[in-house]
Design an enzyme around this catalytic site. Structure first.
Site, PDB file in Angstrom:
ATOM      1  N   SER A   1      -9.795   3.946 -16.883  1.00  0.00           N
ATOM      2  CA  SER A   1      -9.021   5.138 -17.225  1.00  0.00           C
ATOM      3  C   SER A   1      -9.633   5.948 -18.370  1.00  0.00           C
ATOM      4  O   SER A   1      -9.639   7.183 -18.303  1.00  0.00           O
ATOM      5  CB  SER A   1      -7.578   4.759 -17.557  1.00  0.00           C
ATOM      6  OG  SER A   1      -6.916   4.289 -16.403  1.00  0.00           O
TER       7      SER A   1
ATOM      8  N   THR B   1      -0.335  -0.149 -17.532  1.00  0.00           N
ATOM      9  CA  THR B   1      -0.812  -1.004 -16.456  1.00  0.00           C
ATOM     10  C   THR B   1      -0.199  -2.390 -16.606  1.00  0.00           C
ATOM     11  O   THR B   1       0.656  -2.621 -17.464  1.00  0.00           O
ATOM     12  CB  THR B   1      -2.351  -1.034 -16.429  1.00  0.00           C
ATOM     13  OG1 THR B   1      -2.796  -1.732 -15.274  1.00  0.00           O
ATOM     14  CG2 THR B   1      -2.937  -1.676 -17.683  1.00  0.00           C
TER      15      THR B   1
ATOM     16  N   LYS C   1       4.709  -2.356 -16.646  1.00  0.00           N
ATOM     17  CA  LYS C   1       5.330  -1.199 -16.003  1.00  0.00           C
ATOM     18  C   LYS C   1       6.853  -1.298 -15.958  1.00  0.00           C
ATOM     19  O   LYS C   1       7.550  -0.281 -16.053  1.00  0.00           O
ATOM     20  CB  LYS C   1       4.760  -0.994 -14.600  1.00  0.00           C
ATOM     21  CG  LYS C   1       3.294  -0.573 -14.587  1.00  0.00           C
ATOM     22  CD  LYS C   1       2.802  -0.289 -13.190  1.00  0.00           C
ATOM     23  CE  LYS C   1       1.343   0.119 -13.197  1.00  0.00           C
ATOM     24  NZ  LYS C   1       0.847   0.470 -11.844  1.00  0.00           N
TER      25      LYS C   1
ATOM     26  N   ASP D   1       1.724   6.566  -9.266  1.00  0.00           N
ATOM     27  CA  ASP D   1       0.985   5.715  -8.331  1.00  0.00           C
ATOM     28  C   ASP D   1       1.127   6.186  -6.889  1.00  0.00           C
ATOM     29  O   ASP D   1       0.144   6.275  -6.145  1.00  0.00           O
ATOM     30  CB  ASP D   1       1.460   4.264  -8.451  1.00  0.00           C
ATOM     31  CG  ASP D   1       0.957   3.581  -9.714  1.00  0.00           C
ATOM     32  OD1 ASP D   1      -0.119   3.965 -10.212  1.00  0.00           O
ATOM     33  OD2 ASP D   1       1.641   2.662 -10.200  1.00  0.00           O
TER      34      ASP D   1
ATOM     35  N   GLY E   1       3.395  -6.060   1.771  1.00  0.00           N
ATOM     36  CA  GLY E   1       3.842  -6.443   0.442  1.00  0.00           C
ATOM     37  C   GLY E   1       5.192  -5.837   0.125  1.00  0.00           C
ATOM     38  O   GLY E   1       5.557  -4.780   0.655  1.00  0.00           O
TER      39      GLY E   1
ATOM     40  N   ALA F   1       4.050  -2.839  -6.520  1.00  0.00           N
ATOM     41  CA  ALA F   1       3.061  -1.878  -6.011  1.00  0.00           C
ATOM     42  C   ALA F   1       3.552  -1.212  -4.740  1.00  0.00           C
ATOM     43  O   ALA F   1       3.379  -0.005  -4.537  1.00  0.00           O
ATOM     44  CB  ALA F   1       1.730  -2.579  -5.768  1.00  0.00           C
TER      45      ALA F   1
ATOM     46  N   THR G   1       7.819 -13.141   2.800  1.00  0.00           N
ATOM     47  CA  THR G   1       9.256 -13.412   2.866  1.00  0.00           C
ATOM     48  C   THR G   1       9.944 -12.201   3.489  1.00  0.00           C
ATOM     49  O   THR G   1      10.013 -11.134   2.875  1.00  0.00           O
ATOM     50  CB  THR G   1       9.833 -13.669   1.459  1.00  0.00           C
ATOM     51  OG1 THR G   1       9.086 -14.709   0.825  1.00  0.00           O
ATOM     52  CG2 THR G   1      11.289 -14.073   1.537  1.00  0.00           C
TER      53      THR G   1
ATOM     54  N   TYR H   1      -9.618  -2.105  -5.454  1.00  0.00           N
ATOM     55  CA  TYR H   1     -10.952  -1.547  -5.225  1.00  0.00           C
ATOM     56  C   TYR H   1     -11.997  -2.440  -5.869  1.00  0.00           C
ATOM     57  O   TYR H   1     -11.692  -3.262  -6.747  1.00  0.00           O
ATOM     58  CB  TYR H   1     -11.053  -0.122  -5.777  1.00  0.00           C
ATOM     59  CG  TYR H   1     -10.896  -0.025  -7.286  1.00  0.00           C
ATOM     60  CD1 TYR H   1     -11.996  -0.159  -8.131  1.00  0.00           C
ATOM     61  CD2 TYR H   1      -9.652   0.196  -7.861  1.00  0.00           C
ATOM     62  CE1 TYR H   1     -11.860  -0.083  -9.509  1.00  0.00           C
ATOM     63  CE2 TYR H   1      -9.498   0.275  -9.239  1.00  0.00           C
ATOM     64  CZ  TYR H   1     -10.606   0.130 -10.052  1.00  0.00           C
ATOM     65  OH  TYR H   1     -10.457   0.202 -11.412  1.00  0.00           O
TER      66      TYR H   1
END
Length: 282
Positions: free
Chosen positions: A20, A65, A69, A105, A130, A134, A156, A222
């Site tokens: 960043s 980060t 958060k 995000d 997921g 995120a 789950t 990434y």
């Protein structure tokens, strides 16, 4: 005498690896903004104190980060709609003793996929892997692009269904559902991996048919090389795969805009960062 540049930083633990500072320095140079951007490694039990100390030094904004958060969300006096939907904050604006929380995000993900990769969400069938923070942070921006359907899949199934239920009011015309990973079949145009598996070099236990006919397999992580998940998706029939480096740059650009009111050109910054990453992988 030149004015002191405005101060910004990324805060996390760990944070020394963050790109960043480089990204925001590039944005500042490109747009002629007078600012400095650093790193703050906050103790795991000292996030609020670190934010207060930065604000006391005249700091104007923070990118947040892992693992802070959720704490940032709780600390903010005001929240944007997208921060409320995400349940997390990655962008803090510090103004006159007040903390405003935002989450860029999801915008970063959508812009990378649509602008940089040329894939339009509208009318498409999307699979989100997921059900953690995120994933939650990108659901509303995806739904706002009016896909035909959004399926949330998780190890789950109950967590996936609960997350789908939480956003049912925002689904508009999209068919929104949750299920387990092993219950998946094919038929998706876009698959987004929002799990942390790629950080450990892991793929996911998906049925091989899940990737069949997929136009784009997108990993939010990434690296210098394609992740194990990306390689598996291509081997199982996905037409192409991409990582989340563009998401990193696009969410940073949105934070920059929130703070400065100026939208930087992300294309040259992303290209330069990609070149850096490729060099590090040799």
């Amino acid at each position: 005498m030149a004015a002191t540049p405005d101060q910004y930083a990324v805060i996390g633990n760990p944070v020394a690896h963050s790109r960043s500072p480089w990204v925001h320095a590039a944005f500042a140079t490109q747009t002629g903004q007078a600012l400095e951007y650093g790193c703050i490694a906050a103790p795991l039990d000292g996030f609020a104190a670190a934010v207060a100390a930065f604000a006391a030094r005249g700091g104007r904004g923070l990118n947040v980060t892992v693992p802070f958060k959720l704490e940032a969300h709780a600390l903010a006096a005001g929240l944007s709609e997208r921060a409320r939907a995400a349940g997390a904050v990655n962008t803090m604006s510090l103004r006159e003793g007040r903390i405003e929380g935002d989450n860029t995000d999801g915008v970063g993900l959508v812009r990378d996929i649509e602008r940089n990769l040329g894939f339009a969400f509208e009318g498409r069938r999307v699979l989100l892997l997921g059900a953690g923070g995120a994933a939650r942070g990108v659901i509303l921006p995806i739904l706002e692009k009016r896909p035909a359907s959004l399926v949330i899949a998780n190890r789950t199934a109950e967590k996936a269904r609960a997350l789908a239920d939480a956003f049912s009011a925002q689904a508009c015309s999209a068919a929104l559902a949750g299920c387990s990973l092993d219950g998946l079949r094919g038929g998706y145009d876009l698959i987004v991996n929002a799990t942390a598996g790629s950080l450990q070099g892991e793929s996911l236990p998906l049925p091989a048919s899940a990737n069949a006919g997929c136009a784009l397999a997108y990993d939010m992580m990434y690296g210098a090389q394609p992740s194990a998940w990306m390689r598996a998706a291509l081997a199982q029939g996905a037409a192409r795969a991409a990582d989340g480096l563009g998401m990193l740059v696009e969410q940073a650009a949105e934070s920059f805009f929130v703070w400065r009111g100026v939208a930087p050109d992300t294309a040259p910054v992303l290209a330069a960062l990609r070149t850096q990453l490729a060099g590090e992988g040799k």
